[in-house]
Design a protein around this motif. Structure first.
Motif, PDB file in Angstrom:
ATOM      1  N   THR A 170       0.821  -1.218   0.000  1.00 38.78           N
ATOM      2  CA  THR A 170       0.000   0.000   0.000  1.00 38.78           C
ATOM      3  C   THR A 170       0.849   1.260   0.000  1.00 38.78           C
ATOM      4  N   GLU A 171       2.049   1.193   0.568  1.00 37.59           N
ATOM      5  CA  GLU A 171       3.012   2.297   0.636  1.00 37.59           C
ATOM      6  C   GLU A 171       2.493   3.504   1.419  1.00 37.59           C
ATOM      7  N   HIS A 172       1.441   3.313   2.232  1.00 39.04           N
ATOM      8  CA  HIS A 172       0.939   4.479   2.965  1.00 39.04           C
ATOM      9  C   HIS A 172       1.895   4.915   4.062  1.00 39.04           C
ATOM     10  N   MET A 173       2.805   4.026   4.491  1.00 37.97           N
ATOM     11  CA  MET A 173       3.797   4.449   5.475  1.00 37.97           C
ATOM     12  C   MET A 173       4.780   5.445   4.878  1.00 37.97           C
ATOM     13  N   LEU A 174       4.954   5.401   3.566  1.00 39.93           N
ATOM     14  CA  LEU A 174       5.815   6.387   2.927  1.00 39.93           C
ATOM     15  C   LEU A 174       5.172   7.765   2.972  1.00 39.93           C
ATOM     16  N   ASP A 175       3.835   7.800   2.807  1.00 39.54           N
ATOM     17  CA  ASP A 175       3.129   9.077   2.948  1.00 39.54           C
ATOM     18  C   ASP A 175       3.227   9.588   4.385  1.00 39.54           C
ATOM     19  N   LEU A 176       3.129   8.679   5.334  1.00 41.91           N
ATOM     20  CA  LEU A 176       3.257   9.068   6.730  1.00 41.91           C
ATOM     21  C   LEU A 176       4.649   9.625   7.009  1.00 41.91           C
ATOM     22  N   ALA A 177       5.656   8.997   6.417  1.00 45.06           N
ATOM     23  CA  ALA A 177       7.033   9.449   6.609  1.00 45.06           C
ATOM     24  C   ALA A 177       7.224  10.868   6.093  1.00 45.06           C
ATOM     25  N   ALA A 178       6.641  11.138   4.921  1.00 51.28           N
ATOM     26  CA  ALA A 178       6.774  12.468   4.337  1.00 51.28           C
ATOM     27  C   ALA A 178       6.172  13.530   5.243  1.00 51.28           C
ATOM     28  N   GLY A 179       5.128  13.152   5.981  1.00 49.85           N
ATOM     29  CA  GLY A 179       4.487  14.117   6.858  1.00 49.85           C
ATOM     30  C   GLY A 179       5.219  14.343   8.160  1.00 49.85           C
ATOM     31  N   VAL A 180       5.714  13.276   8.785  1.00 49.86           N
ATOM     32  CA  VAL A 180       6.277  13.434  10.133  1.00 49.86           C
ATOM     33  C   VAL A 180       7.667  14.044  10.129  1.00 49.86           C
ATOM     34  N   MET A 181       8.400  13.941   9.017  1.00 53.86           N
ATOM     35  CA  MET A 181       9.777  14.414   9.026  1.00 53.86           C
ATOM     36  C   MET A 181       9.870  15.912   9.285  1.00 53.86           C
ATOM     37  N   ASP A 182       8.913  16.681   8.784  1.00 50.35           N
ATOM     38  CA  ASP A 182       8.971  18.134   8.965  1.00 50.35           C
ATOM     39  C   ASP A 182       8.521  18.570  10.353  1.00 50.35           C
ATOM     40  N   LEU A 183       7.898  17.667  11.110  1.00 53.33           N
ATOM     41  CA  LEU A 183       7.331  18.059  12.398  1.00 53.33           C
ATOM     42  C   LEU A 183       8.364  18.127  13.514  1.00 53.33           C
ATOM     43  N   LYS A 184       9.513  17.482  13.297  1.00 55.43           N
ATOM     44  CA  LYS A 184      10.582  17.491  14.311  1.00 55.43           C
ATOM     45  C   LYS A 184      10.062  16.983  15.661  1.00 55.43           C
ATOM     46  N   ILE A 185       9.527  15.776  15.638  1.00 54.70           N
ATOM     47  CA  ILE A 185       8.990  15.155  16.837  1.00 54.70           C
ATOM     48  C   ILE A 185       9.656  13.804  17.040  1.00 54.70           C
ATOM     49  N   PRO A 186       9.665  13.292  18.284  1.00 52.79           N
ATOM     50  CA  PRO A 186      10.397  12.051  18.560  1.00 52.79           C
ATOM     51  C   PRO A 186       9.645  10.783  18.154  1.00 52.79           C
ATOM     52  N   VAL A 187       9.364  10.677  16.863  1.00 53.03           N
ATOM     53  CA  VAL A 187       8.878   9.414  16.312  1.00 53.03           C
ATOM     54  C   VAL A 187       9.972   8.757  15.480  1.00 53.03           C
ATOM     55  N   VAL A 188      11.126   9.414  15.411  1.00 56.82           N
ATOM     56  CA  VAL A 188      12.286   8.866  14.716  1.00 56.82           C
ATOM     57  C   VAL A 188      13.512   9.008  15.609  1.00 56.82           C
ATOM     58  N   LEU A 189      14.489   8.163  15.349  1.00 55.47           N
ATOM     59  CA  LEU A 189      15.827   8.361  15.894  1.00 55.47           C
ATOM     60  C   LEU A 189      16.685   8.907  14.761  1.00 55.47           C
ATOM     61  N   VAL A 190      17.410   9.973  15.040  1.00 53.37           N
ATOM     62  CA  VAL A 190      18.208  10.667  14.028  1.00 53.37           C
ATOM     63  C   VAL A 190      19.675  10.523  14.395  1.00 53.37           C
ATOM     64  N   VAL A 191      20.456   9.913  13.494  1.00 63.36           N
ATOM     65  CA  VAL A 191      21.873   9.681  13.779  1.00 63.36           C
ATOM     66  C   VAL A 191      22.705  10.351  12.689  1.00 63.36           C
ATOM     67  N   PRO A 192      23.337  11.489  12.988  1.00 65.00           N
ATOM     68  CA  PRO A 192      24.132  12.188  11.973  1.00 65.00           C
ATOM     69  C   PRO A 192      25.360  11.385  11.554  1.00 65.00           C
ATOM     70  N   THR A 193      25.765  11.592  10.329  1.00 64.54           N
ATOM     71  CA  THR A 193      27.028  11.026   9.852  1.00 64.54           C
ATOM     72  C   THR A 193      28.090  12.103   9.706  1.00 64.54           C
TER      73      THR A 193
END
Length: 335
Positions: A170-193
């Motif tokens: 369904t790929e709806h998680m990709l749509d969800l990803a596009a939305g949450v990334m701009d919100l800057k909320i702790p639903v992701v772990l961010v590891v800089p390189t």
């Protein structure tokens, strides 16, 4: 240090973040038990898994609707609120009750509100990650003591299937990803390189073809230029400034880790400060093994569902640990 080495270091850091969530959850089992934080009356009831699965479906649909109608602020407010609540639960057990108001630990409440303020005012990657580990450990411990062995296994199996369908079909998680990334909320772990990376400056979010940091599953790496990279390109990791992986990918398999340590009588391992037995240790090792395989796949530049590998590794490691402890397979399955 060349970029490939930095990427490998970031993968190692991701493993450490997962381990921090797992060990944190194990450390919180006894305090949460003593504080009567168990969320259900009958942890062994398999329908608990169905209820939680339904909640995830409703939450996913709600988030997608808010993104469609430009109401993202509702999602951000809800996630910050949940972050404060979970931080309060955890910090109440960690912060000495030096100042109290009735039964309330005032310092723990103030610290939890500080977490919320940091998320609102300055959600840089290290704020997001620190909050994510705090939330992840608290949520996994709460669910771990609330889901018996069978419900936990059913939950992990069901979410692994759902994650695969939502990413590959369904790929709806990709749509969800596009939305949450701009919100800057702790639903992701961010590891800089790179040392110069700023999550705040990365304001335009990620291309959903290159990442999938959803709250319930999916491990990903994000090319800094926003373009997807062919999967077989040996230089696919050449432009990444940060790796992203969903916080749910750390929480969901850790539920089994905590459940195994809490419900299964398999002989405790002597580790100061945490509740641990061999089946729980097996689930930890299996999860981390699945994570390493997952990160190797996503570094090639395409989104992959995280929970099939992570949950599969957790379940496999758990069952091997149970068998090594002499626990009958029926007992290990909660039957």
């Amino acid at each position: 240090m060349d970029h490939r080495t930095r990427v490998l270091a970031a993968v190692g850091t991701t493993v450490l973040l997962f381990l921090a969530v797992q060990l944190g959850a194990l450390a919180l089992i006894e305090p949460f038990h003593d504080a009567d934080r168990q969320a259900v009356e009958d942890p062994g009831n398999p329908t608990n898994s169905l209820v939680y699965f339904a909640v995830i479906l409703v939450a996913t649909g709600f988030m997608l609707a808010t993104f469609r109608y430009d109401l993202e602020w509702i999602v951000r407010a809800l996630v910050v609120g949940v972050s404060v609540m979970l931080a309060w639960f955890v910090l109440t057990e960690l912060v000495p009750p030096v100042v109290t108001a009735g039964s309330m630990n005032v310092l723990a409440v103030a610290a939890a509100l500080g977490v919320g303020a940091a998320l609102v005012l300055y959600p840089e990657w290290y704020v997001i990650d620190a909050t994510g580990v705090l939330m992840g450990a608290g949520a996994a411990a709460l669910f771990g003591i609330s889901f018996g062995l069978l419900p936990a296994l059913l939950l992990l199996a069901g979410l692994a299937i759902y994650d695969a369908v939502s990413v590959y079909r369904t790929e709806h998680m990709l749509d969800l990803a596009a939305g949450v990334m701009d919100l800057k909320i702790p639903v992701v772990l961010v590891v800089p390189t790179t040392l110069s990376y700023s999550y705040l400056a990365d304001g335009e979010g990620a291309d959903p073809d290159a990442s999938d940091p959803d709250a319930s599953g999916g491990g990903e790496a994000n090319p800094s230029d926003g373009d997807s990279v062919p999967e077989d390109d040996p230089a696919a990791d050449a432009g990444r400034d940060a790796l992203f992986i969903g916080l749910g990918d750390a929480i969901i398999p850790t539920i089994l880790v905590a459940s195994a340590a809490y419900f299964l009588e398999a002989g405790a391992l002597s580790v100061p400060g945490i509740a641990l037995n061999l089946p729980a240790l097996g689930a930890i090792v299996g999860t981390l093994a699945g994570l390493v395989v997952l990160m190797g796949m996503v570094l090639k530049g395409r989104p992959h569902a995280g929970l099939p590998l992570l949950n599969g590794g957790a379940i496999g490691g758990y069952l091997l640990g149970a068998l090594a402890s002499g626990v009958p397979i029926a007992a290990a399955l909660g039957l």
